[in-house]
Write a protein that holds these residues in place. Structure first.
Motif, short mmCIF file in Angstrom:
data_model
loop_
_atom_site.label_atom_id
_atom_site.label_comp_id
_atom_site.label_asym_id
_atom_site.label_seq_id
_atom_site.Cartn_x
_atom_site.Cartn_y
_atom_site.Cartn_z
N ALA A 127 0.85 -1.20 0.00
CA ALA A 127 0.00 0.00 0.00
C ALA A 127 0.87 1.23 0.00
N TYR A 128 0.94 1.93 -1.14
CA TYR A 128 1.76 3.14 -1.14
C TYR A 128 0.90 4.36 -1.05
N SER A 129 -0.27 4.30 -1.63
CA SER A 129 -1.25 5.38 -1.46
C SER A 129 -2.54 4.91 -2.10
N THR A 180 -13.41 -4.46 -2.13
CA THR A 180 -13.36 -3.38 -1.13
C THR A 180 -12.14 -3.54 -0.23
N GLY A 181 -10.99 -3.66 -0.87
CA GLY A 181 -9.73 -3.67 -0.12
C GLY A 181 -9.32 -2.23 0.13
N LYS A 182 -8.00 -2.00 0.13
CA LYS A 182 -7.50 -0.66 0.49
C LYS A 182 -7.99 0.42 -0.48
N ILE A 183 -7.86 0.15 -1.79
CA ILE A 183 -8.26 1.17 -2.78
C ILE A 183 -9.78 1.26 -2.86
N GLY A 184 -10.45 0.10 -2.88
CA GLY A 184 -11.92 0.09 -2.93
C GLY A 184 -12.51 0.87 -1.76
N PHE A 201 -19.49 -5.41 -3.83
CA PHE A 201 -19.31 -6.86 -3.80
C PHE A 201 -17.84 -7.15 -3.53
N ASP A 202 -17.61 -8.07 -2.61
CA ASP A 202 -16.25 -8.53 -2.35
C ASP A 202 -16.33 -10.01 -1.99
N LYS A 203 -15.36 -10.76 -2.48
CA LYS A 203 -15.34 -12.19 -2.15
C LYS A 203 -15.15 -12.38 -0.64
N TYR A 204 -14.46 -11.45 -0.03
CA TYR A 204 -14.23 -11.49 1.42
C TYR A 204 -14.66 -10.15 2.00
N PRO A 205 -15.98 -9.93 2.24
CA PRO A 205 -16.46 -8.61 2.67
C PRO A 205 -15.83 -8.15 3.98
N ASP A 238 -9.95 -16.14 -10.92
CA ASP A 238 -11.36 -15.88 -10.59
C ASP A 238 -11.92 -14.61 -11.23
N THR A 239 -11.08 -13.59 -11.32
CA THR A 239 -11.57 -12.28 -11.76
C THR A 239 -11.23 -11.96 -13.22
N HIS A 240 -10.49 -12.87 -13.88
CA HIS A 240 -10.16 -12.64 -15.29
C HIS A 240 -11.47 -12.48 -16.08
N ASN A 259 -12.38 1.19 -14.68
CA ASN A 259 -11.39 0.16 -14.32
C ASN A 259 -10.03 0.81 -14.09
N THR A 260 -9.63 0.87 -12.82
CA THR A 260 -8.28 1.35 -12.49
C THR A 260 -7.48 0.21 -11.88
N SER A 261 -7.97 -1.02 -12.05
CA SER A 261 -7.33 -2.13 -11.35
C SER A 261 -6.35 -2.89 -12.25
N ILE A 285 -10.99 4.01 -18.30
CA ILE A 285 -9.98 2.99 -17.95
C ILE A 285 -8.59 3.61 -17.74
N ASP A 286 -7.94 3.14 -16.71
CA ASP A 286 -6.54 3.51 -16.47
C ASP A 286 -5.64 2.32 -16.78
N VAL A 287 -6.29 1.19 -17.06
CA VAL A 287 -5.57 -0.06 -17.36
C VAL A 287 -6.25 -0.68 -18.57
N GLY A 325 -2.77 5.85 -12.23
CA GLY A 325 -3.48 5.95 -10.95
C GLY A 325 -2.53 6.08 -9.77
N PHE A 326 -1.44 5.35 -9.80
CA PHE A 326 -0.49 5.32 -8.67
C PHE A 326 0.40 6.56 -8.63
N PHE A 327 0.44 7.33 -9.73
CA PHE A 327 1.56 8.23 -9.98
C PHE A 327 1.41 9.60 -9.32
P1 NAI Z 1 -6.38 -5.17 -1.70
O1 NAI Z 1 -5.73 -6.50 -1.66
O2 NAI Z 1 -6.28 -4.27 -0.51
O3 NAI Z 1 -7.93 -5.35 -2.05
C1 NAI Z 1 -8.42 -6.21 -3.03
C2 NAI Z 1 -9.83 -6.59 -2.62
O4 NAI Z 1 -10.40 -7.40 -3.67
C3 NAI Z 1 -9.89 -7.42 -1.34
O5 NAI Z 1 -10.85 -6.90 -0.45
C4 NAI Z 1 -10.29 -8.83 -1.82
O6 NAI Z 1 -11.06 -9.54 -0.88
C5 NAI Z 1 -11.10 -8.47 -3.06
N1 NAI Z 1 -11.25 -9.59 -3.98
C6 NAI Z 1 -10.39 -10.62 -4.23
N2 NAI Z 1 -10.93 -11.47 -5.12
C7 NAI Z 1 -12.16 -10.98 -5.44
C8 NAI Z 1 -13.19 -11.41 -6.30
N3 NAI Z 1 -13.08 -12.54 -6.99
N4 NAI Z 1 -14.30 -10.65 -6.38
C9 NAI Z 1 -14.43 -9.51 -5.65
N5 NAI Z 1 -13.48 -9.05 -4.82
C10 NAI Z 1 -12.36 -9.78 -4.72
O7 NAI Z 1 -5.79 -4.45 -2.98
P2 NAI Z 1 -5.76 -2.87 -3.30
O8 NAI Z 1 -4.53 -2.28 -2.75
O9 NAI Z 1 -7.07 -2.29 -2.96
O10 NAI Z 1 -5.56 -2.91 -4.89
C11 NAI Z 1 -6.54 -3.43 -5.75
C12 NAI Z 1 -5.97 -3.54 -7.14
O11 NAI Z 1 -5.72 -2.25 -7.67
C13 NAI Z 1 -4.59 -4.22 -7.21
O12 NAI Z 1 -4.72 -5.63 -7.24
C14 NAI Z 1 -4.04 -3.68 -8.50
O13 NAI Z 1 -4.41 -4.58 -9.53
C15 NAI Z 1 -4.77 -2.36 -8.69
N6 NAI Z 1 -3.86 -1.20 -8.62
C16 NAI Z 1 -3.85 -0.31 -9.65
C17 NAI Z 1 -3.03 0.81 -9.63
C18 NAI Z 1 -3.03 1.83 -10.71
O14 NAI Z 1 -2.07 2.62 -10.79
N7 NAI Z 1 -4.02 1.90 -11.56
C19 NAI Z 1 -2.10 1.02 -8.51
C20 NAI Z 1 -2.25 0.05 -7.44
C21 NAI Z 1 -3.06 -1.03 -7.53
#
Ligand code: NAI
Length: 364
Positions: A127-129, A180-184, A201-205, A238-240, A259-261, A285-287, A325-327
């Motif tokens: 987690a950088y920001s 809904t992890g750190k970024i969500g 929705f989160d696999k692990y709410p 799972d998420t592909h 989509n910024t993931s 989209i950022d990705v 997004g990270f920059f």
């Molecule tokens: P995180 O690990 O804190 O959160 C991910 C969340 O997704 C968790 O709550 C997890 O339970 C959930 N998850 C896992 N599998 C799932 C599924 N099948 N369905 C629904 N939810 C599911 O990760 P964080 O830090 O929030 O980052 C998320 C993503 O953002 C990273 O994996 C990365 O791909 C992307 N990212 C993009 C950046 C950019 O510059 N655009 C920069 C940093 C990360």
């Protein structure tokens, strides 16, 4: 030569030799790290950042053709589009690499099973920001909602008309968040501030998140109810293509997808089809699915042969940024700080919270 001068010269040469020996000794004790996919800003942040490690910067991406550059190093430092697949991991192990350090959070480009097999440690910057990415996602939403990118160009061209600039208000809309992890979570907080209803929705709410009034629903319920749908889950098997032809049909007509993931969460062909049919209302989209061929490079003077991105670029309701997004200044400082700590922990042979392995993560 006078005796005095001779002694002085000898002493001087002895000191130089001693310094060289000291330097060589300390260099051999240092971990030697090869950076791949180096951009000018990586060099700016990492160069001279540490006396304890020796860095070499390569602009090329890591793949089977370039892996040889890592010969003679202890570890490599990579970014989002470097492919550390089983073949590369095997080649890395053959040349003695013991560490793969990611300058990012996502690690979908690293084969963890192969890392385990070849006893290579994998570390990341968890987690950088999160706010940086969440704020960028919101910037994309606001730009598309209020067409500020078009207004900016229009006004610069002396065109002060409001024709076709009518947008929509975010307040009162339903925003769906997948992951809904750190970024969500950071994105949920921002969206709540706009007075929107947030469903997720989160696999692990997260129980914590439910308290401030975010309602968890099934994936299909979130798809069906969202005016804006933002993806914040990692890329896993799972998420592909979690957003595909079927899921797009379940989305509200005219909704916005953000989509910024990771690009591969979205089936680009299906999204193009949905935009053409005027079912999907907006795409931000950022990705991008094929981003490794394009992003982080200046291709402004080159014919782009990727027909899908070319098509996306001409839709008036699509906004693309190139993985920025990270920059932010704050993120880059944190990435540097954490990556240096990862190198220190590797060198000291101690455990690290930033390590990723099949054992530690839920989806391997
Ligand atoms: P995180 O690990 O804190 O959160 C991910 C969340 O997704 C968790 O709550 C997890 O339970 C959930 N998850 C896992 N599998 C799932 C599924 N099948 N369905 C629904 N939810 C599911 O990760 P964080 O830090 O929030 O980052 C998320 C993503 O953002 C990273 O994996 C990365 O791909 C992307 N990212 C993009 C950046 C950019 O510059 N655009 C920069 C940093 C990360």
């Amino acid at each position: 030569m006078a005796l005095g001068s001779y002694i002085e010269l000898r002493t001087f040469l002895e000191v130089i030799c001693l310094l060289i020996v000291m330097n060589l000794t300390s260099l051999s004790a240092m971990s030697k790290i090869a950076f791949f996919s180096t951009q000018s800003y990586d060099r700016r942040f990492f160069e001279n950042s540490s006396d304890a490690h020796h860095f070499e910067f390569f602009e090329t991406r890591l793949n089977t053709k370039t892996v040889g550059l890592a010969s003679g190093f202890d570890g490599i430092c990579v970014f989002v589009n470097d492919k550390v697949n089983p073949e590369v991991m095997k080649m890395l192990s053959e040349i003695g690499i013991k560490l793969v350090a990611l300058r990012c959070a996502g690690f979908n480009n690293v084969d963890l099973k192969a890392a385990e097999k070849y006893n290579i440690r994998v570390m990341r910057v968890p987690a950088y920001s999160p706010e940086a990415v969440a704020e960028h996602a919101m910037a994309l939403v606001m730009t598309l909602a209020r067409k500020t990118h078009k207004a900016y160009n229009r006004v610069r061209d002396g065109n002060f008309s409001l024709e076709r600039l009518n947008g929509f208000t975010i307040h009162g809309k339903t925003v769906g968040v997948i992951g809904t992890g750190k970024i969500g979570q950071a994105f949920c907080r921002i969206v709540k501030g706009f007075g929107a209803e947030v469903i997720a929705f989160d696999k692990y709410p997260s129980e914590e998140l439910q308290k401030p009034g975010i309602t968890y629903k099934s994936f299909n319920e979130v798809l069906g109810a969202s005016d804006i749908l933002s993806l914040h889950c990692p890329l896993t098997p799972d998420t592909h293509h979690i957003i595909n032809k079927d899921s797009l049909k379940k989305m509200k007509q005219g909704a916005m997808l953000v989509n910024t993931s990771r690009g591969k969460l979205v089936d680009t062909s299906a999204v193009i089809e949905s935009l053409k049919n005027e079912h999907l209302g907006f795409l931000a989209i950022d990705v991008y699915e094929q981003e490794e061929k394009l992003f982080f490079r200046d291709l402004s003077d080159i014919i782009i042969r990727d027909d899908q991105i070319a098509q996306l670029m001409i839709f008036p309701n699509v906004l693309i940024t190139a993985h920025q997004g990270f920059f932010t200044q704050e993120s880059m400082l944190e990435i540097t700080r954490t990556t240096l700590k990862n190198f220190d922990d590797f060198e000291a042979g101690v455990e690290s919270d930033n390590e990723v392995s099949c054992e530690l993560i839920k989806d391997c």
